[in-house]
Each structure stands twice: as C-alpha cells, then as structure tokens.
Design a protein around this motif. Structure first.
Motif, PDB file in Angstrom:
ATOM      1  N   PRO A 132       0.832  -1.221   0.000  1.00 27.55           N
ATOM      2  CA  PRO A 132       0.000   0.000   0.000  1.00 27.55           C
ATOM      3  C   PRO A 132       0.865   1.268   0.000  1.00 27.55           C
ATOM      4  CG  PRO A 132      -0.904  -1.603   1.528  1.00 27.55           C
ATOM      5  CD  PRO A 132       0.414  -2.157   1.067  1.00 27.55           C
ATOM      6  N   GLY A 133       2.022   1.202   0.652  1.00 27.73           N
ATOM      7  CA  GLY A 133       2.919   2.359   0.671  1.00 27.73           C
ATOM      8  C   GLY A 133       3.422   2.707  -0.712  1.00 27.73           C
ATOM      9  N   ILE A 178      -4.785 -10.173  -2.800  1.00 27.93           N
ATOM     10  CA  ILE A 178      -4.427  -9.272  -1.696  1.00 27.93           C
ATOM     11  C   ILE A 178      -4.079 -10.145  -0.499  1.00 27.93           C
ATOM     12  CG2 ILE A 178      -5.317  -7.508  -0.109  1.00 27.93           C
ATOM     13  CD1 ILE A 178      -7.498  -6.975  -2.330  1.00 27.93           C
ATOM     14  N   PHE A 179      -2.900  -9.941   0.076  1.00 33.44           N
ATOM     15  CA  PHE A 179      -2.472 -10.757   1.228  1.00 33.44           C
ATOM     16  C   PHE A 179      -2.230  -9.858   2.438  1.00 33.44           C
ATOM     17  CE2 PHE A 179      -1.628 -14.995  -0.397  1.00 33.44           C
ATOM     18  CZ  PHE A 179      -1.509 -14.804  -1.773  1.00 33.44           C
ATOM     19  N   VAL A 180      -2.792 -10.254   3.580  1.00 35.73           N
ATOM     20  CA  VAL A 180      -2.423  -9.632   4.851  1.00 35.73           C
ATOM     21  C   VAL A 180      -1.490 -10.618   5.546  1.00 35.73           C
ATOM     22  CG1 VAL A 180      -3.246  -8.561   6.980  1.00 35.73           C
ATOM     23  CG2 VAL A 180      -4.665  -8.462   4.926  1.00 35.73           C
ATOM     24  N   ALA A 188      -5.655   2.693   8.307  1.00 39.65           N
ATOM     25  CA  ALA A 188      -6.459   3.608   7.474  1.00 39.65           C
ATOM     26  C   ALA A 188      -6.090   3.420   5.998  1.00 39.65           C
ATOM     27  CB  ALA A 188      -6.212   5.054   7.909  1.00 39.65           C
ATOM     28  N   LEU A 189      -4.807   3.528   5.698  1.00 43.66           N
ATOM     29  CA  LEU A 189      -4.392   3.410   4.290  1.00 43.66           C
ATOM     30  C   LEU A 189      -4.721   2.016   3.764  1.00 43.66           C
ATOM     31  CD1 LEU A 189      -2.847   4.571   1.805  1.00 43.66           C
ATOM     32  CD2 LEU A 189      -0.791   3.482   2.759  1.00 43.66           C
ATOM     33  N   ASP A 190      -4.433   0.999   4.555  1.00 40.02           N
ATOM     34  CA  ASP A 190      -4.643  -0.383   4.088  1.00 40.02           C
ATOM     35  C   ASP A 190      -6.125  -0.667   3.852  1.00 40.02           C
ATOM     36  OD1 ASP A 190      -1.969  -0.403   4.431  1.00 40.02           O
ATOM     37  OD2 ASP A 190      -1.904  -2.027   5.899  1.00 40.02           O
TER      38      ASP A 190
END
Ligand code: G3P
Ligand code: MG
Length: 377
Positions: A132-133, A178-180, A188-190
């Motif tokens: 995300p960054g 999408i992997f966590v 917030a961003l994620d």
C-alpha cells in the motif's frame, strides 16, 4: 529461589508423540522468554522428543525469526520445525489443486514493519509484490491524510512495477490477490486501498466496477466483477504482549475491513480466505512439517513411512480461540490425536471458563510439558 525445572525421563518410546508450541503467551511475552520456556524446550531437545513452533505471528522470514528465537530460548531451532501465520502462503506461489499459481501475478501484500513482508513474499517466490505504501507514494492523494507518514513510507517503498496510468484502464495496474501477511501498521491506508481493489473492475487500481451493487447478481451484487482474492494469515482478535491486557491482533484489522465493506455494500458478505490457528489448513500444514521434521530428527531422513506413526501431538497454547479450538477441532488426515493444553501466561485469564475446553489447564509451559509426559507414562 530458582524454580527447579525437572521431570522424569520418559520411559516409553519417545517417537510416538510430539509437541506443538504456540509462541506469544506461551514461550515469549512480547519478546521476553516466559518462565520455564527455555527449560521446557531444552528438555525435549535433550531427550530427542520432536516439537514444532506453530504461531499466528509473523512479519519476518522464518530464517530470521528462528535465529532470534534460538538465541532467546537457548535451543537450536530451524525452519524445519517452525511454522508462522504466513508460512503456508508458500503453497500459493506454484498453486495448489484448489488455488491458482500466483508466482507471476501482481499481488498486494500488507502487514509488518515497513516492507519486510514484501521481502518475505519475494523470498517465498512471488515475483510482483506491491505494498500500500508503494501505491501511496505514486498517488499521494489516494488517501488524503498520509502526508504525516511520508518519511516512513519514503524509506520503505518502491516504484510500482511498471508505468501506471489509473485514468486509463489499459495502463492501470491489475491486482490478482491481496495478502495480509501480518498485523497492518496503517489501518487507514490499508483499509482504503483494499476496499478500492475489492470495488474495482477486475482488480484494476483506480477503477470502479459498474457491476458492483447490481442486485441481479448474487451476494447482492458486490465483489462479482473478478475482484482480487483476499487472504488473511491470522484471525486472532487479541494476543498477549508486554501489556497486561490482551491487544488487538490481525483479526482486529479484519473486523475493521469487514465493517467498512459491509457499510459500503449494505451488508454484502466479505469473501476471503483465512488461514492461521484455529483453521484446518494451518494445522494440516503444521502436522506435515512436524512429521517431516520428526523423521529427520529420529534418524529416518526423508523415509517418513519407515518410522512408527505419530500417535499424539500435545498442542500447548494460551489462546482458547486459536490454540485450543484448533487442536480440538483438527481432524488429522493421518489419524493423529491432537491434545490441547491451555496455560495461564497469555490471553486466557486464570479462573475464567475458556470458550473452548482444553484437555487440561496448567500454569505455564513447563507444567504443560510435565503433564503431557506424565500422560505418556
Ligand atoms: O501476531 C501474533 C499473535 O496473533 C499471536 O501469536 O504465537 O500466540 O499464535 P501466537
Ligand atoms: Mg499465543
């Protein structure tokens, strides 16, 4: 006075049983070893009794984490007897009978410090890993409040894998999964980025699928337009840290994203794959690692079929929702009995009735090993 950690040497063949240890709240509390942890593992190591560490933690490559743990606990550990929350994701690089190979696909990976989890995913074999960054640095206005974190993101991000123009579908960036991998640091961003991708046209960043919300589609029309698959590695809502009360874990982030998704879609189901204890896939993967390791430890090399079958695994944990529930519910494909042992040094609060009933409740990890060895005569 130093507590004497001693226990009778097991009288029967030690190869018929083994151990699986949770880490946080059992062996460590945040990063400090818990009383009896080193003595318990050292005893098993000395008597050649096989064990694995089976944790919902992660955020670093297995090789890095076992080096740290070996030092902290004074016992040799290796990747051969160590399973983290995201370790089973290795299976998705080449694909499995039920999941496509994601090796060359573009995946979003979030969680952990900086882009450590990107590097873990790349060491697993994923070739196109975006965080995300990375997206924020390319599109600062994708989330209006992140300028305060720009120093952090500057040092932990990379350019996107190719020139991208999200206004033009052909040149946008398509995400296939999408992997966590670990606990996100910037919820917030994620949340914003993952929601964007779930609402997108087939995973293309910056698009919105007109199909979404089309009530003629199943799941009241949401996430029907080829959206990327969403994977979580750890369902823990709480975990034991150096604070005296349990802290929100990756399961907290998942609940948050689910809330945002349901608010956005009017209650549509958030389709996702969740691994990590108590889920079957993680226990099955852990049992496979344990059996392979046990054959090597007991001198059978890779001849697993030559060794007497593993009859029983003692699962030592602090969290009834993950360690105890998972062991109790695990229907071993090898017919191995998993016996759950709950201890009082982590999430579980002594004196309360645990949500999932362990075989026994004891004080700490050494008492758990002692009780287990007594069960084996
Ligand atoms: O993030 C780690 C936490 O969820 C629990 O880890 O070792 O108790 O399974 P563990
Ligand atoms: Mg734990």
């Amino acid at each position: 006075h130093a507590r004497q950690y001693s226990v009778a040497t097991p009288t029967r063949d030690a190869s018929s049983f083994a151990f699986a240890f949770d880490i946080d709240g059992v062996l460590l509390r945040s990063s400090a070893p818990l009383p009896g942890a080193a003595a318990a593992l050292t005893y098993l190591h000395k008597h050649n009794i096989p064990f694995i560490l089976l944790t919902n933690g992660g955020g670093k490559h297995e090789s890095e984490r076992v080096a740290e743990l070996s030092k902290k606990l004074g016992v040799p550990l290796s990747e051969e007897n160590f399973v983290q929350s995201h370790t089973p994701f290795k299976q998705l690089v080449e694909g499995t009978e039920t999941a496509e190979a994601l090796k060359d696909k573009t995946i979003l990976v979030t969680g952990g410090d900086g882009d450590k989890c990107r590097k873990v995913a790349e060491m697993y074999g994923f070739k196109n890993v975006v965080t995300p960054g990375d997206i924020l640095m390319h599109y600062p206005d994708i989330w209006p409040f992140n300028q305060i974190f720009s120093d952090y993101y500057k040092s932990t991000t990379r350019p996107l894998p190719r020139p991208v123009d999200i206004q033009n579908l052909q040149n946008s960036l398509k995400f296939d999964a999408i992997f966590v991998f670990n606990d996100p640091r910037d919820w917030a961003l994620d949340n914003q980025i993952i929601l964007d991708l779930l609402l997108s046209k087939q995973g293309y960043l910056g698009t919105y699928s007109e199909k979404n919300g089309d009530s003629t589609l199943p799941n009241n029309g949401w996430q029907q337009d080829g959206q990327p698959k969403l994977y979580f590695s750890n369902p823990d809502l709480f975990w034991a840290t150096s604070y005296h009360l349990p802290r929100l874990g990756q399961g907290g982030f998942q609940a948050c994203l689910q809330g945002v998704w349901e608010a956005t879609t009017g209650g549509a189901e958030l389709k996702r794959t969740i691994i990590g204890k108590p889920h079957y896939e993680t226990y099955k993967y852990g049992e496979r690692v344990l059996n392979k390791y046990r054959a090597q430890l007991l001198g059978f090399g890779d001849q697993e079929e030559a060794i007497t079958p593993l009859k029983r695994v003692f699962m030592i944990g602090d969290n009834p929702e993950s360690d105890i529930r998972g062991a109790n519910q695990f229907n071993s494909p090898r017919g191995t009995e998993w016996t759950s042992v709950l201890i009082k040094t982590g999430v579980y609060r002594a004196g309360t009735v645990p949500a999932y009933t362990p075989k026994v409740i004891v004080d700490d990890v050494f008492a758990a090993v002692k009780w287990s060895l007594e069960q084996e005569g």
